[in-house]
Design a protein around this motif. Structure first.
Motif, mmCIF file in Angstrom:
data_model
loop_
_atom_site.group_PDB
_atom_site.id
_atom_site.type_symbol
_atom_site.label_atom_id
_atom_site.label_comp_id
_atom_site.label_asym_id
_atom_site.label_seq_id
_atom_site.Cartn_x
_atom_site.Cartn_y
_atom_site.Cartn_z
ATOM 1 N N ARG A 236 0.759 -1.248 -0.257
ATOM 2 C CA ARG A 236 -0.184 -0.128 -0.231
ATOM 3 C C ARG A 236 0.896 0.777 -0.210
ATOM 4 N NH1 ARG A 236 -4.011 2.984 -1.363
ATOM 5 N NH2 ARG A 236 -4.147 5.073 -0.158
ATOM 6 N N SER A 239 -0.995 8.171 0.941
ATOM 7 C CA SER A 239 0.397 9.920 1.487
ATOM 8 C C SER A 239 -0.600 9.865 2.873
ATOM 9 C CB SER A 239 -0.425 10.501 0.467
ATOM 10 O OG SER A 239 0.160 10.050 -0.440
ATOM 11 N N GLN A 257 -9.290 3.598 4.183
ATOM 12 C CA GLN A 257 -7.649 2.659 3.344
ATOM 13 C C GLN A 257 -7.070 2.220 4.174
ATOM 14 O OE1 GLN A 257 -7.902 6.039 -0.092
ATOM 15 N NE2 GLN A 257 -8.837 4.791 -0.982
ATOM 16 N N ARG A 315 2.223 15.740 -5.199
ATOM 17 C CA ARG A 315 3.189 14.715 -4.865
ATOM 18 C C ARG A 315 4.675 13.454 -5.577
ATOM 19 N NH1 ARG A 315 -1.902 10.559 -2.741
ATOM 20 N NH2 ARG A 315 -2.284 11.296 -4.907
ATOM 21 N N THR A 336 -4.639 0.051 -4.390
ATOM 22 C CA THR A 336 -5.059 1.898 -4.739
ATOM 23 C C THR A 336 -6.349 1.601 -5.785
ATOM 24 O OG1 THR A 336 -4.028 3.566 -5.098
ATOM 25 C CG2 THR A 336 -2.985 2.067 -6.817
ATOM 26 N N ASN A 337 -6.352 2.450 -5.855
ATOM 27 C CA ASN A 337 -7.949 2.956 -7.125
ATOM 28 C C ASN A 337 -6.749 4.353 -7.987
ATOM 29 O OD1 ASN A 337 -9.668 1.389 -5.423
ATOM 30 N ND2 ASN A 337 -9.790 3.487 -4.133
ATOM 31 N N LYS A 341 -0.319 6.322 -9.454
ATOM 32 C CA LYS A 341 0.523 5.696 -8.351
ATOM 33 C C LYS A 341 1.350 4.298 -9.352
ATOM 34 C CE LYS A 341 -1.300 6.639 -4.114
ATOM 35 N NZ LYS A 341 -2.325 6.296 -2.935
ATOM 36 N N LYS A 373 -12.685 12.322 -7.304
ATOM 37 C CA LYS A 373 -10.928 11.860 -7.457
ATOM 38 C C LYS A 373 -11.567 11.062 -9.056
ATOM 39 C CE LYS A 373 -9.539 10.297 -3.861
ATOM 40 N NZ LYS A 373 -8.806 9.781 -3.186
#
Ligand SMILES: Nc1nc2c(ncn2[C@@H]2O[C@H](COP(=O)(O)OP(=O)(O)OP(=O)(O)O)[C@@H](O)[C@H]2O)c(=O)[nH]1
Ligand SMILES: [Zn+2]
Length: 382
Positions: A236, A239, A257, A315, A336-337, A341, A373
Motif C-alpha cells: 500500500r 500519503s 483505506q 506528490r 490503490t484506486n 501510482k 477523484k
C-alpha cells in the motif's frame, strides 16, 4: 626555506570536501525563505531578491520596495482564479505590484487571505511581461514555495546586475537553474533505523525509517506480518492524511483505506505499507485547511487546490519506488484506486503484477470528494 602557513591546510581537496553542494545550498535557501528572509537568485548575469508572500513582513516589504520595483509571481492556476487571461499550464505569471499595495494586497492576491476592510480599494492585478532570465528565476521562486508547502506566491525585486548589493546585504545566493535542477532531482532514500513493532493487526511487524540526503521529509515503510520480500509483495503506497488517519475525518476515505489495507495484509500473509509524508496531496496541512475552507464555500477538492495556485496533485511518487528498491522489493500487488501510482512505480522499474482495489471509507460526507477523484483525477471507480 619554506615557511608553514595556516592557509596551506585549506588545500583544494579540503575545500572541495567541505564546501556546500547545490542540494545543501538549497536547504539554506529554503530555511531563509521559511524564516521570511529574502534570498538572491541569479540567472543569465542578473540577480533578483526573492521572498515568499506567506512569510513576508511589512518591514521587509518596505525595505525590499526601497531597493527596486517589486513584482508578484503566481502560478497559472492562481492567475486563472484571479480572472486574468489564460497562460500555458504550469507556467508562472508575473504581476505588477502597485505603489499603494501593502501586505494585505499581496496576501489577498496570493489567495492566503480575504481582502480586508482596511484596504478597500484593492487595485486589480496587472500582468507584466518577463524576460527569459526572469522566467527561470520566477519558476525557481514558485518551485521553492511548493517544495516547502507554502502558498506558491513570491515577491521578486529585480536588481539587474547589482551583485555587490547582495554581497553587502549578506543574503544567501544561488543560481535559479541550480535551484530547479536540485528540486527536480530524484532523491535516493536511505534506510536510517528499524525496529520490531507489534501492532493491533499483527503482532509481527517492523517499522523502517527512511531519509533522503537532501534534508527533506522522512518516510516510513511498515512491514505487516512477515512478508517474503523476494517474491511479489502486497504493498500500500499511502500519503499521510493527519485529518483522516489520526482524527478519523469523515471528509475523505484515507483513514479507512489505511486501516483496511493493514488488516488485509495481516490476513493474507503480510505486506508492506509505505507511509509517505505527503500531507494534502503534497500541499501540506496548512494549505489543506485553506482548501477545506474553500470546499465549505462550494469548490471541489481539485478546484480548491487550483484556486490556491497548486496543481491538483503535487506528490512525487518516485519516493515510494526508491524505498521499494532499497527494501529489495521488485514485484508488487499494489493496493490503490489511483492509476498515477501504478504508472510511476512501473516507470521506476517496479513491476506491478496486480492492482488491488481499496474501496473502504464511504461516510456520507465524502461522496463528492470520491466522485471528484473519479471524474477529474483519473481514479478507478468501484
Ligand atoms: N489537497 C487536498 N488533499 C486531500 C484532501 N483530502 C485528502 N487529501 C490528501 O489526499 C491524499 C490521499 O492519499 P492516498 O489515499 O494515498 O492517495 P489517493 O490519490 O487517494 O489514491 P488511493 O487511495 O491509493 O486510491 C493524502 O495526502 C490526504 O492528506 C483534500 O480535500 N485536499
Ligand atoms: Zn484524507
Amino acid at each position: 626555506m619554506q615557511l608553514f602557513r595556516p592557509t596551506d591546510l585549506h588545500d583544494d581537496a579540503t575545500r572541495e570536501a567541505l564546501a556546500p553542494r547545490a542540494a545543501e545550498y538549497l536547504l539554506r535557501i529554503k530555511g531563509d525563505l521559511r524564516l521570511g528572509l529574502p534570498v538572491a537568485l541569479k540567472d543569465a548575469g542578473t540577480v533578483a531578491l526573492v521572498a515568499w508572500v506567506e512569510t513576508l513582513t511589512d518591514a521587509r516589504l518596505a525595505a525590499l520596495s526601497a531597493l527596486g520595483h517589486p513584482q508578484l509571481v503566481v502560478t497559472a492556476h492562481r492567475a486563472a482564479a484571479l480572472g486574468l487571461p489564460e497562460t500555458g499550464a504550469g507556467e508562472t505569471v508575473t504581476l505588477d505590484v502597485p505603489q499603494a499595495a501593502g501586505l494585505a494586497w499581496l496576501t489577498a492576491i496570493a489567495g492566503q487571505a480575504a481582502v480586508t476592510a482596511e484596504e478597500p480599494a484593492v487595485p486589480a492585478p496587472q500582468t507584466v511581461p518577463v524576460t527569459a532570465a526572469g522566467s527561470v528565476l520566477h519558476r525557481a521562486a514558485i518551485a521553492l514555495a511548493k517544495a516547502e508547502q507554502m502558498l506558491p506566491a513570491a515577491l521578486v525585486v529585480p536588481l539587474g546586475e547589482d551583485a555587490e548589493l547582495v554581497r553587502r546585504l549578506d543574503l544567501t545566493v544561488m543560481s535559479a537553474a541550480d535551484v530547479i535542477a536540485a528540486l527536480e532531482r530524484d532523491q535516493p532514500q536511505h534506510p536510517i533505523s528499524s525496529a520490531r513493532l507489534p501492532m493491533d493487526v499483527s503482532e509481527a511487524g517492523h517499522v523502517h525509517v527512511f531519509r533522503s540526503g537532501n534534508g527533506g521529509e522522512e518516510h516510513y515503510a511498515i512491514e505487516i506480518g512477515a512478508p517474503d520480500l523476494t517474491g511479489p509483495v502486497t504493498v500500500r503506497l499511502h500519503s499521510s492524511c493527519f485529518t483522516g488517519d489520526v482524527l478519523g475525518s469523515r471528509k475523505c476515505d484515507c483513514g479507512a483505506q489505511l486501516r483496511g489495507a493493514m488488516s488485509a495484509m495481516a490476513e493474507t500473509g503480510g505486506g508492506v505499507l509505505l507511509y509517505l509524508n505527503q500531507e494534502g496531496r503534497g500541499i501540506g496541512l496548512a494549505n489543506k485547511m485553506r482548501a477545506y475552507t474553500l470546499q465549505d464555500a462550494g469548490l471541489d477538492t481539485v478546484e480548491a487546490n487550483q484556486w490556491l495556485g497548486f496543481e491538483d496533485d503535487e506528490r512525487d511518487f518516485r519516493i515510494g519506488a526508491n524505498m521499494l528498491h532499497r527494501l529489495g522489493i521488485a514485484q508488487v500487488r499494489l493496493m490503490t484506486n489511483n492509476p498515477a501510482k501504478i504508472a510511476i512505480l512501473a516507470a521506476q522499474g517496479i513491476e506491478v503484477i496486480e492492482r488491488v482495489p481499496l474501496h473502504q471509507g464511504r461516510t456520507g460526507w465524502n461522496d463528492r470528494y470520491i466522485a471528484t477523484k473519479i471524474a477529474k483525477s483519473g481514479h478507478l471507480p468501484r
